[in-house]
Design a protein around this motif. Structure first.
Motif, PDB file in Angstrom:
ATOM      1  N   LYS A 139       0.832  -1.208   0.000  1.00 42.61           N
ATOM      2  CA  LYS A 139       0.000   0.000   0.000  1.00 42.61           C
ATOM      3  C   LYS A 139       0.862   1.252   0.000  1.00 42.61           C
ATOM      4  N   GLU A 140       0.646   2.080  -0.990  1.00 42.81           N
ATOM      5  CA  GLU A 140       1.419   3.300  -1.144  1.00 42.81           C
ATOM      6  C   GLU A 140       1.198   4.257   0.016  1.00 42.81           C
ATOM      7  N   GLU A 141      -0.031   4.300   0.535  1.00 43.28           N
ATOM      8  CA  GLU A 141      -0.328   5.257   1.609  1.00 43.28           C
ATOM      9  C   GLU A 141       0.443   4.955   2.886  1.00 43.28           C
ATOM     10  N   LYS A 142       0.796   3.686   3.099  1.00 45.80           N
ATOM     11  CA  LYS A 142       1.585   3.349   4.291  1.00 45.80           C
ATOM     12  C   LYS A 142       2.978   3.966   4.203  1.00 45.80           C
ATOM     13  N   LYS A 143       3.544   3.936   3.022  1.00 48.54           N
ATOM     14  CA  LYS A 143       4.879   4.502   2.841  1.00 48.54           C
ATOM     15  C   LYS A 143       4.860   6.025   2.988  1.00 48.54           C
ATOM     16  N   THR A 144       3.890   6.680   2.354  1.00 51.21           N
ATOM     17  CA  THR A 144       3.836   8.140   2.439  1.00 51.21           C
ATOM     18  C   THR A 144       3.565   8.603   3.868  1.00 51.21           C
ATOM     19  N   ARG A 145       2.732   7.859   4.593  1.00 49.84           N
ATOM     20  CA  ARG A 145       2.458   8.206   5.987  1.00 49.84           C
ATOM     21  C   ARG A 145       3.725   8.068   6.831  1.00 49.84           C
ATOM     22  N   GLU A 181       6.116  10.956   6.422  1.00 48.11           N
ATOM     23  CA  GLU A 181       5.677  12.138   7.167  1.00 48.11           C
ATOM     24  C   GLU A 181       6.084  12.041   8.639  1.00 48.11           C
ATOM     25  N   GLN A 238      10.392   9.185  -3.208  1.00 43.56           N
ATOM     26  CA  GLN A 238      10.207   9.050  -1.760  1.00 43.56           C
ATOM     27  C   GLN A 238      11.557   8.987  -1.050  1.00 43.56           C
TER      28      GLN A 238
END
Length: 455
Positions: A73-79, A82, A118
């Protein structure tokens, strides 16, 4: 001819001594407040070493003992990125981040599971927080060859990366299928070529012996093929079988493991082979070319050991960044929370995510020096220890010297009035030889020790 069957009695649970005291001694009595005080007491003249943990992998390698989060999941990496940035911001409030950085290492997980943009975002944030890297800083990254491309290389090179460590483990198809990591030789060759073309001067390859279905013959073929890639360093690790900690390791049929005597023969054969093609054994499980700085450090007795393995960059305070990462200073260890929710919750409160740690006593610092000298340089100058710590070595370590007698009788160790010297064969049992100096381990019954076996 060495009879390794007589050494199988040394196949006992024991630490790898990436720290002393070892991680099981860390406790939650050490808090964020303690870490703030340690940061305040640190000298601005001491350099910094940075470790950044990227915990993600797409799928499980069954042998792995690292703290890993499996996701696509891409959102796990972006989170996560942050929160890394938030952690760096909090660090800058309590640590003098203008101190010189002599080493930075990305570990995981799979750091290059982040896409190039990233990865650049993380690197830019680190460089913004820590602006003073030394001209000769070692900047390194662990790489899974299955997740690495020219874009990653460009980003790392622009950030000053000068060392890459490629995980291979084994090249044989049956072993790769069993450990759930299919990685053809050609795939590893391609990424090594990308690194060489980018001007990376220090390339390390990680191998593991003791995996299911490995034999002397199959591992000999793996190392013969690997040296065709001409790595500057090699790490040949003893597989740590800890199924009570790592559920994926329970998938292995333990009858497919080589016995301890065969594992020692594999190690001996590897040492001899690497020696015949120009590498020298460095520390417990590393090999390096003569022109490599690790090789030069062992000749000078200046090799150091930390959580990333062997290094020439001693005398630095290690700052761990990211979930589960470990840091240390002159007299303490600290570890971040291992689970993402608690890690995030603590950072949201404006605190560093301190899970546990340890404050070293004078005795700990003395024993740490002794054990790390043995683990790094295979010898110990007892007179130097006496001078630096104001002790009588024979009296202080009477029990340890008695415990070493069996290694002396087996021609694994020589003890003179001034020195403890480990023989070439003894280097294969250096964990065992160091263990008598461990005050904590010797208070734990052997059947209660939660470590992998030394062989």
């Amino acid at each position: 001819m060495i009879d390794f069957t007589k050494f199988t009695k040394y196949s006992r649970p024991g630490p790898r001594y990436t720290s002393y005291p070892t991680a099981p001694e860390f406790n939650t009595d050490f808090t964020f407040e303690d870490l703030k005080e340690k940061f305040k007491s640190q000298s601005d003249d001491r350099p910094l070493s940075l470790y950044i943990h990227i915990p993600f992998c797409r799928s499980a390698c069954y042998f792995c003992g690292c703290n890993v989060i499996f996701t696509s999941k891409e959102e796990k990496k972006t989170r996560y990125i942050e929160y890394l940035k938030k952690e760096l911001s909090i660090l800058a409030q309590y640590l003098n981040t203008n101190r010189t950085v002599t080493q930075m290492h990305f570990g995981g997980g799979t750091p290059t599971f982040l896409d190039p943009l990233q990865l650049k975002e993380v690197l830019d944030s680190i460089k913004e927080t820590f602006p003073n890297f030394s001209d000769d800083a070692e900047i390194s990254c662990e790489v899974d060859p299955r997740y690495f491309n020219q874009g990653h290389m460009d980003v790392l090179k622009d950030a000053g990366c000068n060392r890459l460590s490629f995980g291979v483990q084994d090249l044989q198809e049956e072993v790769q299928k069993t450990i759930h990591r299919i990685q053809p030789y050609e795939q590893t060759e391609a990424v090594v070529n990308i690194a060489r073309d980018a001007g990376i001067k220090s390339i390390n390859i990680d191998l593991i012996y003791g995996l299911p279905h490995q034999t002397k013959e199959t591992f000999a073929k793996t190392i013969r093929d690997i040296v065709k890639l001409d790595p500057d360093r090699l790490a040949v690790f003893n597989y740590a079988h800890v199924p009570w900690m790592m559920k994926t390791q329970r998938k292995f049929d333990e009858t497919t493991f080589a016995p301890p005597s065969t594992k020692l023969e594999i190690l001996k054969d590897s040492i001899e082979f690497f020696g015949s093609v120009g590498y020298k054994m460095v520390g417990m499980d590393h090999f390096a070319k003569p022109e490599d700085e690790l090789f030069k450090a062992i000749d000078k007795g200046e090799l150091h050991r930390n959580f990333q393995g062997y290094t020439t960059k001693g005398g630095a305070d290690l700052i761990g960044i990211g979930v589960t990462s470990i840091g240390d200073g002159v007299d303490y260890y600290v570890q971040n929370f291992k689970d993402l929710p608690t890690y995030e919750e603590t950072i949201d409160k404006g605190e560093l995510p301190v899970f546990k740690g340890y404050k070293l006593s004078d005795d700990d610092i003395l024993r740490q020096f002794v054990i790390m000298e043995l683990m790094s340089n295979f010898s110990l100058d007892m007179k130097r220890v006496e001078k630096e710590f104001n002790i009588n070595f024979a009296e202080y370590f009477d029990d340890a010297l008695k415990a070493l007698k069996e290694f002396v009788e087996a021609d694994l160790v020589t003890i003179t009035e001034d020195k403890i010297e480990v023989s070439q064969t003894g280097t294969m049992l250096i964990r065992n030889i160091s263990m008598p100096f461990d005050a904590y381990l010797n208070n734990i019954p052997e059947d209660k020790r939660r470590f992998s076996k030394t062989i």
